[in-house]
Scaffold this active site. Sequence first.
Site, PDB file in Angstrom:
ATOM      1  N   ARG A  25      18.539  10.504 -25.418  1.00  0.00           N
ATOM      2  CA  ARG A  25      18.151  11.767 -24.776  1.00  0.00           C
ATOM      3  C   ARG A  25      19.360  12.586 -24.323  1.00  0.00           C
ATOM      4  NH1 ARG A  25      12.624  11.931 -22.600  1.00  0.00           N
ATOM      5  NH2 ARG A  25      11.436  11.000 -24.272  1.00  0.00           N
ATOM      6  N   ARG A  29      17.055  17.784 -20.655  1.00  0.00           N
ATOM      7  CA  ARG A  29      16.920  18.671 -19.488  1.00  0.00           C
ATOM      8  C   ARG A  29      18.041  18.586 -18.457  1.00  0.00           C
ATOM      9  NH1 ARG A  29      10.941  16.641 -18.745  1.00  0.00           N
ATOM     10  NH2 ARG A  29      12.080  14.885 -19.597  1.00  0.00           N
ATOM     11  N   ARG A  38      15.406  26.219 -23.632  1.00  0.00           N
ATOM     12  CA  ARG A  38      14.019  25.812 -23.443  1.00  0.00           C
ATOM     13  C   ARG A  38      13.217  26.939 -22.800  1.00  0.00           C
ATOM     14  NH1 ARG A  38       9.634  23.717 -21.686  1.00  0.00           N
ATOM     15  NH2 ARG A  38       9.416  21.522 -21.190  1.00  0.00           N
ATOM     16  N   ASP A  75      11.094  14.605 -31.971  1.00  0.00           N
ATOM     17  CA  ASP A  75      10.327  13.684 -31.129  1.00  0.00           C
ATOM     18  C   ASP A  75       9.660  12.625 -31.999  1.00  0.00           C
ATOM     19  OD1 ASP A  75       9.490  13.513 -28.136  1.00  0.00           O
ATOM     20  OD2 ASP A  75       7.710  12.930 -29.270  1.00  0.00           O
ATOM     21  N   TYR A 150       0.236   5.675 -28.529  1.00  0.00           N
ATOM     22  CA  TYR A 150      -0.092   7.085 -28.243  1.00  0.00           C
ATOM     23  C   TYR A 150      -1.326   7.537 -29.023  1.00  0.00           C
ATOM     24  CZ  TYR A 150       4.208   7.735 -25.615  1.00  0.00           C
ATOM     25  OH  TYR A 150       5.178   7.634 -24.661  1.00  0.00           O
TER      26      TYR A 150
HETATM   27  O1  CP3 Z   1      17.564  10.871 -27.860  1.00  0.00           O
HETATM   28  C1  CP3 Z   1      17.579  12.081 -28.139  1.00  0.00           C
HETATM   29  O2  CP3 Z   1      18.245  12.920 -27.505  1.00  0.00           O
HETATM   30  C2  CP3 Z   1      16.824  12.556 -29.378  1.00  0.00           C
HETATM   31  C3  CP3 Z   1      15.578  13.261 -29.152  1.00  0.00           C
HETATM   32  C4  CP3 Z   1      14.409  12.489 -28.620  1.00  0.00           C
HETATM   33  C5  CP3 Z   1      13.453  13.029 -27.701  1.00  0.00           C
HETATM   34  N1  CP3 Z   1      12.449  12.128 -27.549  1.00  0.00           N
HETATM   35  C6  CP3 Z   1      13.548  14.338 -27.082  1.00  0.00           C
HETATM   36  C7  CP3 Z   1      12.644  14.661 -25.965  1.00  0.00           C
HETATM   37  C8  CP3 Z   1      13.971  11.204 -28.935  1.00  0.00           C
HETATM   38  C9  CP3 Z   1      14.644  10.155 -29.805  1.00  0.00           C
HETATM   39  C10 CP3 Z   1      12.735  11.004 -28.273  1.00  0.00           C
HETATM   40  C11 CP3 Z   1      11.957   9.768 -28.415  1.00  0.00           C
HETATM   41  C12 CP3 Z   1      10.678   9.643 -27.723  1.00  0.00           C
HETATM   42  N2  CP3 Z   1       9.741  10.608 -27.512  1.00  0.00           N
HETATM   43  C13 CP3 Z   1      10.173   8.423 -27.243  1.00  0.00           C
HETATM   44  C14 CP3 Z   1      10.850   7.085 -27.355  1.00  0.00           C
HETATM   45  C15 CP3 Z   1      12.060   6.975 -26.505  1.00  0.00           C
HETATM   46  C16 CP3 Z   1      11.806   6.779 -25.052  1.00  0.00           C
HETATM   47  O3  CP3 Z   1      12.181   7.658 -24.262  1.00  0.00           O
HETATM   48  O4  CP3 Z   1      11.294   5.704 -24.695  1.00  0.00           O
HETATM   49  C17 CP3 Z   1       8.920   8.682 -26.667  1.00  0.00           C
HETATM   50  C18 CP3 Z   1       8.025   7.675 -25.982  1.00  0.00           C
HETATM   51  C19 CP3 Z   1       8.649  10.058 -26.872  1.00  0.00           C
HETATM   52  C20 CP3 Z   1       7.424  10.808 -26.508  1.00  0.00           C
HETATM   53  C21 CP3 Z   1       7.738  11.796 -25.453  1.00  0.00           C
HETATM   54  N3  CP3 Z   1       8.536  12.912 -25.640  1.00  0.00           N
HETATM   55  C22 CP3 Z   1       7.294  11.783 -24.130  1.00  0.00           C
HETATM   56  C23 CP3 Z   1       6.422  10.696 -23.519  1.00  0.00           C
HETATM   57  C24 CP3 Z   1       7.806  12.918 -23.509  1.00  0.00           C
HETATM   58  C25 CP3 Z   1       7.490  13.406 -22.142  1.00  0.00           C
HETATM   59  C26 CP3 Z   1       8.261  12.649 -21.093  1.00  0.00           C
HETATM   60  C27 CP3 Z   1       9.491  13.408 -20.713  1.00  0.00           C
HETATM   61  O5  CP3 Z   1      10.567  12.797 -20.636  1.00  0.00           O
HETATM   62  O6  CP3 Z   1       9.342  14.618 -20.452  1.00  0.00           O
HETATM   63  C28 CP3 Z   1       8.629  13.595 -24.456  1.00  0.00           C
HETATM   64  C29 CP3 Z   1       9.384  14.826 -24.220  1.00  0.00           C
HETATM   65  C30 CP3 Z   1      10.810  14.901 -24.703  1.00  0.00           C
HETATM   66  N4  CP3 Z   1      11.313  14.312 -25.821  1.00  0.00           N
HETATM   67  C31 CP3 Z   1      11.835  15.664 -24.070  1.00  0.00           C
HETATM   68  C32 CP3 Z   1      12.991  15.529 -24.864  1.00  0.00           C
HETATM   69  C33 CP3 Z   1      14.324  16.184 -24.680  1.00  0.00           C
HETATM   70  C34 CP3 Z   1      11.674  16.517 -22.827  1.00  0.00           C
HETATM   71  C35 CP3 Z   1      11.055  17.784 -23.270  1.00  0.00           C
HETATM   72  C36 CP3 Z   1      11.176  18.910 -22.310  1.00  0.00           C
HETATM   73  O7  CP3 Z   1      10.306  19.004 -21.416  1.00  0.00           O
HETATM   74  O8  CP3 Z   1      12.101  19.736 -22.450  1.00  0.00           O
END
Ligand code: CP3
Length: 344
Positions: A25, A29, A38, A75, A150
């Site tokens: 990540r 943010r 964003r 994602d 999911y």
């Molecule tokens: O690692 C990276 O920077 C690459 C991009 C990436 C994101 N999500 C960006 C993201 C990767 C590899 C993921 C994987 C992901 N997405 C997982 C597995 C990894 C982990 O964290 O366990 C899961 C379970 C998801 C599904 C997901 N995406 C959820 C549950 C959420 C909401 C929770 C949260 O943190 O807000 C996201 C959103 C998400 N994915 C964001 C980012 C940068 C935040 C989005 C935002 O509000 O700007």
Amino acid sequence: MKEDVKLLSVLSKKNVTPPPIWLMRQAGRYLPEYRALRAKAGSFWTMCMSPEMAKEITLQPIQRFGFDSAILFSDILTIPYALGLDVVFEESIGPTLTPITTTDALRRDEKEWARRLSPAYETLRMVRAELDSQTALLGFAGAPWTLATYMAEGKGSSDQRAAKLWGYNDPQGFARLLDILGDCVALHLVRQLDAGADAVQLFDSWASGLPEREFADWVIAPTKRIVEKVRAVKPDAKIIGFPRATTLAGYEAYANETGVDAVSIDTAVPPRWAAKILGKRVAVQGNLDPIALIAGGDALAAAVDRIVDAFEGVPFIFNLGHGILPETPVEHVAQLIACVRSSA
Ligand code: CP3
């Protein structure tokens, strides 16, 4: 193989000091430039689906900090979307999707999968063209079990109940779901490697809390199948696996049986145990506590030293034990990189 790219040397089981570093990540943010984009884009999903924006975000942490690897901004839920489900990210709620109880509604058309996943490939091509040759580029996908949690629940869940119940009540139907997911994930990884990714990571973020038997059937076996499918097309493909928060015995079985090149470990795994046991078989990635990164200062410096010391002599990639948290001060990330790079 690009021998001068540190992360790829480690994935070829070479010991590199100081270790290469990137953070799960890392584009997100906690970065003011991410929040600005964003706000302009309106939604997270829009950014994932727009290669121009996704490229810019993928490169933001590289431009600011000079990490050893970029990771595609996208994602894991693009896979259920490719299979035909509606995926919606709601502000401060997280993702929601149409829950399913059978595989009947899932699309089985590889051309359509690739079409729906194509923003990722275009993003990778654009990033590759702008990235310097020393910096690796990682693609990724969610692993079948985590994606299934999911899809069965329709949202995130605390105990993965809907997916477990499906797996216990309808083992054949659930195996079919994991196979379809594995086919789509394997295609997605191969296409990402074609589009310029140097290596890929499989996120099995909900691998915790499974009985031994189900961990073998729902995590290890589908991962092994994906590794084999990808290597059938790309024999040299480098693959990192992250079965987050499984048991130590689970990590050991995963490292020994799936065929991945590296295992990413969560915060609770003892580094010396991982170096000794997992390091015999695979490269290891991890595992700084994301909250120690929020703390910064002496606690952060000491935590980094303990981890780097434990992995001396083992092919190792420095990372967090899970994704960076939005409240992380950017100066602490700069401090972390300086600590790791002066640790040799
Ligand atoms: O690692 C990276 O920077 C690459 C991009 C990436 C994101 N999500 C960006 C993201 C990767 C590899 C993921 C994987 C992901 N997405 C997982 C597995 C990894 C982990 O964290 O366990 C899961 C379970 C998801 C599904 C997901 N995406 C959820 C549950 C959420 C909401 C929770 C949260 O943190 O807000 C996201 C959103 C998400 N994915 C964001 C980012 C940068 C935040 C989005 C935002 O509000 O700007």
